[in-house]
Enzyme design. Structure first.
Site, PDB file in Angstrom:
ATOM      1  N   ASN A 115       0.873  -1.171   0.000  1.00 38.55           N
ATOM      2  CA  ASN A 115       0.000   0.000   0.000  1.00 38.55           C
ATOM      3  C   ASN A 115       0.913   1.225   0.000  1.00 38.55           C
ATOM      4  OD1 ASN A 115      -1.788   2.052   0.537  1.00 38.55           O
ATOM      5  ND2 ASN A 115      -2.281   1.373   2.620  1.00 38.55           N
ATOM      6  N   TRP A 116       1.042   1.846  -1.169  1.00 36.70           N
ATOM      7  CA  TRP A 116       2.005   2.952  -1.290  1.00 36.70           C
ATOM      8  C   TRP A 116       1.499   4.250  -0.672  1.00 36.70           C
ATOM      9  CZ3 TRP A 116       4.128   2.551  -7.046  1.00 36.70           C
ATOM     10  CH2 TRP A 116       4.733   1.291  -7.195  1.00 36.70           C
ATOM     11  N   LYS A 117       0.213   4.284  -0.327  1.00 38.93           N
ATOM     12  CA  LYS A 117      -0.391   5.492   0.256  1.00 38.93           C
ATOM     13  C   LYS A 117      -0.109   6.700  -0.655  1.00 38.93           C
ATOM     14  CE  LYS A 117      -0.166   3.312   4.747  1.00 38.93           C
ATOM     15  NZ  LYS A 117      -0.135   3.437   6.200  1.00 38.93           N
ATOM     16  N   HIS A 177      -9.479   1.268   4.803  1.00 35.93           N
ATOM     17  CA  HIS A 177      -8.223   1.500   5.516  1.00 35.93           C
ATOM     18  C   HIS A 177      -8.489   2.478   6.657  1.00 35.93           C
ATOM     19  CE1 HIS A 177      -4.160   2.698   6.513  1.00 35.93           C
ATOM     20  NE2 HIS A 177      -3.761   1.590   5.915  1.00 35.93           N
ATOM     21  N   GLU A 206      -6.915   4.893   7.736  1.00 37.45           N
ATOM     22  CA  GLU A 206      -6.681   6.306   7.412  1.00 37.45           C
ATOM     23  C   GLU A 206      -7.892   6.911   6.719  1.00 37.45           C
ATOM     24  OE1 GLU A 206      -2.915   5.650   5.479  1.00 37.45           O
ATOM     25  OE2 GLU A 206      -2.072   5.088   7.425  1.00 37.45           O
ATOM     26  N   GLU A 217      -5.480  -4.977  10.478  1.00 46.33           N
ATOM     27  CA  GLU A 217      -4.458  -3.964  10.734  1.00 46.33           C
ATOM     28  C   GLU A 217      -4.746  -3.229  12.041  1.00 46.33           C
ATOM     29  OE1 GLU A 217      -2.395  -2.675   6.841  1.00 46.33           O
ATOM     30  OE2 GLU A 217      -4.158  -1.430   7.086  1.00 46.33           O
ATOM     31  N   GLY A 271       2.499   2.190  10.781  1.00 45.15           N
ATOM     32  CA  GLY A 271       3.458   3.284  10.653  1.00 45.15           C
ATOM     33  C   GLY A 271       4.192   3.622  11.936  1.00 45.15           C
ATOM     34  N   SER A 294       3.380  -2.230  10.350  1.00 47.41           N
ATOM     35  CA  SER A 294       4.826  -2.315  10.585  1.00 47.41           C
ATOM     36  C   SER A 294       5.438  -3.659  10.200  1.00 47.41           C
ATOM     37  CB  SER A 294       5.165  -1.950  12.042  1.00 47.41           C
ATOM     38  OG  SER A 294       4.767  -0.606  12.319  1.00 47.41           O
ATOM     39  N   GLY A 309       2.855  -1.109   4.283  1.00 51.72           N
ATOM     40  CA  GLY A 309       2.924   0.307   3.948  1.00 51.72           C
ATOM     41  C   GLY A 309       4.359   0.742   3.705  1.00 51.72           C
ATOM     42  N   GLY A 310       4.989   1.325   4.725  1.00 56.49           N
ATOM     43  CA  GLY A 310       6.329   1.895   4.594  1.00 56.49           C
ATOM     44  C   GLY A 310       7.344   0.985   3.915  1.00 56.49           C
TER      45      GLY A 310
HETATM   46  P1  PGA Z   1       2.849   0.235   7.651  1.00 59.84           P
HETATM   47  O1  PGA Z   1       1.382   0.489   7.024  1.00 59.84           O
HETATM   48  O2  PGA Z   1       3.369  -1.037   7.055  1.00 59.84           O
HETATM   49  O3  PGA Z   1       3.654   1.442   7.221  1.00 59.84           O
HETATM   50  O4  PGA Z   1       2.688   0.137   9.120  1.00 59.84           O
HETATM   51  C1  PGA Z   1       0.500  -0.586   6.804  1.00 59.84           C
HETATM   52  C2  PGA Z   1      -0.802  -0.081   6.225  1.00 59.84           C
HETATM   53  O5  PGA Z   1      -1.263   0.993   6.622  1.00 59.84           O
HETATM   54  O6  PGA Z   1      -1.413  -0.747   5.372  1.00 59.84           O
END
Ligand code: PGA
Length: 256
Positions: free
Chosen positions: A9-11, A97, A99, A169, A175, A214, A235-236
């Protein structure tokens, strides 16, 4: 046997240069890797470029997206529809998600509506669920996950989860560098599967439940060694070709 799915997930990250470097790198890193589905969800603006780069690399990567509207066309300024996503070859679409639930006030019902509309359009929903830190501390983790899942199950039937993906999640792990331990995650995944099994054992047995929060190359193998963790939403660590490919390889190795 569930085939693991590792999705990036590149956000809100990317540029033409970054997308080109990352996908070129992934095309190379994933050469010969089998036993895992690898997907990426770039920002919608870069789907065209990503589709072309994935094709150049021999289609080893599944294209996804980070959100969808609940209409296919019309007066809905700023939105992107399932048909548009399909037009660029995107198949795996993240919805719900945390967010988006938080910053865009998306309710369980609205996320369930997106789920139904993706299925109607032949796309694969990647349904994110998970509790906040406060909910976790209050012992509400399972109740929150069940409520978010039930928004789909109670309106569309448990069979709607066939060919869909669930991403557990915990919000406190996203993050933060503070991933759930493999044991913690396994216990919640097993409970989520048991919740679905109350409606259908067959659906529960087959549905992919990814862990997200994470995940990185260093903790991936331990997470994937758990029987109910069927891959990851990353994500990251998905912004680095080598690191992300290492996570995908860990999933393939753990589930082989
Ligand atoms: P993260 O994000 O790996 O940076 O913790 C995961 C996500 O939000 O899907």
């Amino acid at each position: 046997m569930r085939r693991p799915v590792v999705m990036g997930n590149w956000k809100l990250n990317g540029s033409k240069t970054m997308v080109t470097e990352l996908l070129t790198g992934l095309n190379a890193e994933l050469e010969g890797v089998a036993g895992v589905d690898v997907a990426v969800a770039p920002p919608a603006l870069y789907l065209d470029l990503a589709e072309r780069l994935i094709k150049e690399g021999g289609n080893k990567i599944i294209l996804g997206a980070q959100n969808t509207d609940v209409n296919n066309s019309g007066a809905f300024t700023g939105d992107v529809s399932p048909q548009m996503l399909k037009d660029f070859g995107a198949t795996h679409i993240i919805i719900g998600h945390s967010e988006r639930r938080e910053y865009h006030h998306e309710s369980d019902e609205f996320v369930a509506q997106k789920f139904a509309f993706l299925k109607e359009n032949g796309l694969t929903p990647v349904l994110c669920i998970g509790e906040s830190e406060a909910q976790n501390e209050a012992g509400e983790t399972l109740a929150v996950c069940a409520r978010q899942l039930d928004a789909v199950i109670k309106t569309q039937g448990v069979e709607a989860l066939n060919d869909a993906i669930i991403a557990y999640e915990p919000i406190w792990a996203i993050g933060t560098g503070k991933a759930a331990t493999a044991e913690q995650a396994q216990s919640i995944h097993a409970s989520i599967r048991a919740h679905i099994a109350k409606e259908s054992e067959a659906v529960a047995k087959n549905v992919i439940i990814q862990y997200g929060g994470s995940v990185k190359a260093e903790n991936a193998a331990e997470l994937f060694a758990q029987p109910d963790i069927d891959g990851a939403l990353v994500g990251g660590a998905a912004l680095d070709a080598k690191g992300f490919a290492a996570i995908a390889k860990a999933a393939a190795a753990a589930k082989a």
